[in-house]
Scaffold this active site. Sequence first.
Site, PDB file in Angstrom:
ATOM      1  N   GLU A 266      34.975  28.637  53.460  1.00 41.67           N
ATOM      2  CA  GLU A 266      35.616  27.775  52.469  1.00 41.67           C
ATOM      3  C   GLU A 266      36.900  27.136  53.001  1.00 41.67           C
ATOM      4  O   GLU A 266      37.636  26.491  52.256  1.00 41.67           O
ATOM      5  CB  GLU A 266      35.935  28.573  51.196  1.00 41.67           C
ATOM      6  CG  GLU A 266      34.763  29.326  50.609  1.00 41.67           C
ATOM      7  CD  GLU A 266      33.712  28.454  49.923  1.00 41.67           C
ATOM      8  OE1 GLU A 266      33.758  27.214  50.051  1.00 41.67           O
ATOM      9  OE2 GLU A 266      32.843  29.026  49.252  1.00 41.67           O
TER      10      GLU A 266
ATOM     11  N   TYR B  36      51.517  29.191  29.030  1.00 46.23           N
ATOM     12  CA  TYR B  36      51.819  29.671  30.373  1.00 46.23           C
ATOM     13  C   TYR B  36      50.972  29.056  31.479  1.00 46.23           C
ATOM     14  O   TYR B  36      51.455  28.871  32.599  1.00 46.23           O
ATOM     15  CB  TYR B  36      51.741  31.202  30.408  1.00 46.23           C
ATOM     16  CG  TYR B  36      52.683  31.780  29.388  1.00 46.23           C
ATOM     17  CD1 TYR B  36      54.062  31.673  29.561  1.00 46.23           C
ATOM     18  CD2 TYR B  36      52.205  32.353  28.222  1.00 46.23           C
ATOM     19  CE1 TYR B  36      54.934  32.157  28.612  1.00 46.23           C
ATOM     20  CE2 TYR B  36      53.077  32.838  27.262  1.00 46.23           C
ATOM     21  CZ  TYR B  36      54.444  32.735  27.466  1.00 46.23           C
ATOM     22  OH  TYR B  36      55.304  33.194  26.520  1.00 46.23           O
TER      23      TYR B  36
END
Length: 183
Positions: free
Chosen positions: A61, A106
């Site tokens: 990746e 948040y």
Amino acid sequence: MDRIALNERKATGSTANISFRHEDKIYISASGTCFGTLKEEEFAVLDLKGEYIAGPKPSKEAPLHLLMYQKKGSGAVIHTHSFYSTLWSCLPHESMIDIMPEHTPYLKMKLGKVGLIPYAPPGSRELFGLFEEHMEGSDGYLLQNHGPVVGAASMMDAFYAIEELEESARIAWSLRQVDALIC
């Protein structure tokens, strides 16, 4: 990295990868490594173009990480297959630029908008092309049917952001289940 090692439940086995930028080099966890036992010698070293410099074989990746450094200016990148984020990535969404509901403030404070990257097989050129194509407008990403990719200025900022993303996905999933029971 102690906090990451203590929080293995966010990344199971050897299915996650992390990287950080230091000067003109990218250090990325090697293929098959585990967050809970990660050692310094388990990082591959690449240049900013993705050319291999030293160390073990980098995660497949790595191109996702490189795009985060090149396009977003990240200082660190974390990619996991955490349960709720992956679960949320499997659902249909109206917008691909910001798929996480704002149940708490948040996630926006620590990460921002979370985009959805269409499915392609892990480690494939198709995935990397789709990732690059759909990066604009979002700050963090869910790879459809795969998991989150988050970048930030530092490793701890990236960790806090991916932790908040997983918690937001857990809350969103739980509230979705409550809504289904009420209806």
